[in-house]
Design an enzyme around this catalytic site. Structure first.
Site, PDB file in Angstrom:
ATOM      1  N   HIS A  54      -1.899 -11.980   5.260  1.00  0.00           N
ATOM      2  CA  HIS A  54      -3.219 -11.231   4.955  1.00  0.00           C
ATOM      3  C   HIS A  54      -4.055 -12.134   4.157  1.00  0.00           C
ATOM      4  CE1 HIS A  54      -1.392  -7.299   6.011  1.00  0.00           C
ATOM      5  NE2 HIS A  54      -0.085  -7.780   5.548  1.00  0.00           N
ATOM      6  N   ASN A 127      -0.488  -0.870   6.793  1.00  0.00           N
ATOM      7  CA  ASN A 127      -1.151  -1.450   7.971  1.00  0.00           C
ATOM      8  C   ASN A 127      -2.064  -0.564   8.733  1.00  0.00           C
ATOM      9  OD1 ASN A 127      -0.226  -4.415   7.516  1.00  0.00           O
ATOM     10  ND2 ASN A 127       1.524  -3.756   8.736  1.00  0.00           N
TER      11      ASN A 127
END
Length: 494
Positions: A54, A127
């Site tokens: 990320h 997510n």
């Protein structure tokens, strides 16, 4: 097979590198599993200073407003009454790329929300997909390595990805989602978000419920095709960042409806699937979505580094009325994520403005790099003590949770009863429109054509077996796209 023994960094031979040490086949994970901690701790320190996963992201501030009363299930103060507002900070991200990567890469998207509540900060870290590639944190670093760069060429390597996926059929559900056009969202505003993990609600009667959170975009789902995403990577690699900033600054505030699936605690013992398996969804027919509130993003941070790059999220950060579950991936992340933030930002990362709870914070933590404020002043740095100092409050204790009576061992995460990797992916593919099916097959074929090397045929055939077992049309379409002659009997028996 190799004669080399796998060992820890200290040379201790490893007996099982596939499964965490758990109390019974469904967990929870034991803190004594040092090998798991070593794997994750080393993994968290492999890169400096950007995030390992990320790394590239966008963020904004906003608010969450309760619209429906679910106090029968949770005593969390942020849900205590209809109309109550809580400040939030949200960070969206791609998973596998570096900070300079393009926003439109085919990849899951991170969807992390920090709620600044009067009982502390709650981080709902998920997510844009309801499942994940693996179900045990023991395999997390192995998986992420396949999404990063080849240690020899320093290039992305399709063979690494598909080799891992083909050897871990539990990944099929997530692989299929990512290979649909949802793997290339048009923007962060046009995608759903999920806790993915099973968490828990605890109500005022100290009753526990298992829950899954869903953020449903109010802008509607909108995706790029594979060709459109590739074109945008060349035109504007920061498209999603730019889109979010421009939308908020012109007053087009993006919104998501927060909904929750609720399962009574006892149902987990008899439900047909393992409700703590991160590669599975709970069918809505069994556990329908219940409305909870609306999240709105309405403020672009004044400084990206201070409020987005330094934002630190961890599923370990929960509040009264919200708890964990035996989900093995969640259990690993509870330890791993704060450890990663301490490494990346320093031991006092929660004192940074974007991470600091705006309400009372009282503890005995002192010193360390970047200690902000007065570092506790002249107050005691130990407990118990004879002064007017912070003390535990037993009223915040969670109700006890019964553990399995099984023996402590490294249980096969894909043992019989836990090894149906094909039903849900197959159902998902059959739910797609004919156009979506064509796009998905095209995307898979385009990716698998990148597999090179001496093991190419082996990897492709192994993955084709998984596609055929999920759905005959899916397997046939991929095989034809790869110009492989189809022997259904062979694939059915591999």
């Amino acid at each position: 097979m190799t004669d080399k023994k796998l060992t820890t960094a200290s040379g201790r031979p490893v007996a099982d590198d596939q499964n965490s040490l758990t109390a019974g086949p469904r967990g929870p994970v034991l803190i004594e599993d040092y090998i798991l901690h070593e794997k994750m701790a080393h993994f968290n320190r492999e890169r400096i200073p950007e995030r390992i996963v990320h790394a590239k992201g966008s963020g904004a501030f906003g608010k969450f407003t309760v619209t429906h009363d679910l106090t029968a299930f949770t005593k969390a103060k942020l849900f205590s009454e209809v109309g109550k507002e809580t400040k939030v900070m949200v960070r969206f991200s791609t998973v596998g790329g570096e900070k300079g990567s393009a926003d439109t890469e085919r990849d899951p998207r991170g969807f992390a929300v920090k709620f600044y509540t009067e009982d502390g900060n709650w981080d709902l870290v998920g997510n844009n997909t309801p499942v994940f590639f693996i179900k045990d944190a023991y395999k997390f670093s192995d998986f992420i390595h396949t999404q990063k760069r080849d240690p020899k060429t320093n290039c992305k390597n399709a063979a690494m990805m598909w080799d891992f996926w083909s050897l871990n059929p539990e990944s099929l559900h997530q692989v299929l989602i990512v290979m649909t056009n949802r793997g290339t969202p048009y923007s962060y505003r046009h995608m759903h978000g999920f806790s993915s993990h099973t968490l828990s609600f605890i109500n005022s009667k100290n009753e526990r419920f298992w829950v899954k959170f869903h953020f449903i975009t109010q802008q509607g789902i909108k995706n790029f095709t594979d060709d459109e995403a590739a074109e945008m990577r060349g035109k504007d690699p920061d498209f999603a960042q730019r889109d979010l900033v421009e939308a908020i600054e012109k007053g087009d505030f993006p919104r998501w409806a927060l909904k929750v699936q609720v399962m009574p605690e006892k149902d987990a013992d008899t439900y047909e699937i393992n409700p703590f398996d991160l590669t599975k969804v709970w069918p809505h027919a069994d556990y329908p979505l219940q409305d909870l509130g609306i999240m709105e993003l309405n403020q672009v941070p004044s400084n990206y580094f201070a409020f987005v790059e330094q934002a630190a999220f961890a599923p370990a950060h929960i509040v009264d009325g919200i708890g964990f579950s035996p989900d093995k991936m969640l259990q690993g992340r509870i330890l791993s994520y704060p450890d990663a933030q301490r490494y990346r930002l320093g031991v006092n990362y929660e004192q940074l403005p974007v991470n600091r709870c705006p309400y009372a914070v009282n503890n005995y933590q002192r010193d360390g790099s970047m200690a902000l404020g007065d570092n506790g002043g002249d107050a005691p740095n130990y407990f118990p003590n004879s002064f007017d100092s912070p003390a535990p409050d037993p009223s915040y204790a969670e109700p006890p949770r019964k553990l399995s009576e099984s023996m402590i061992d490294r249980y096969d995460r894909n043992a019989p009863g836990e090894n149906d990797h094909y039903t849900q992916p197959g159902n998902l593919f059959r739910l797609l429109s004919e156009e979506e099916k064509r796009h998905t097959i095209h995307n898979i074929v385009a990716s698998m054509k990148g597999i090179t090397g001496p093991r190419r045929e082996e990897i492709i055939n192994r993955q084709l077996c998984h596609f055929f077992r999920a759905d005959l049309t899916l397997g046939t379409g991929v095989a034809r796209g790869l110009e492989i002659s189809i022997d259904l009997g062979r694939f059915a028996t591999v």
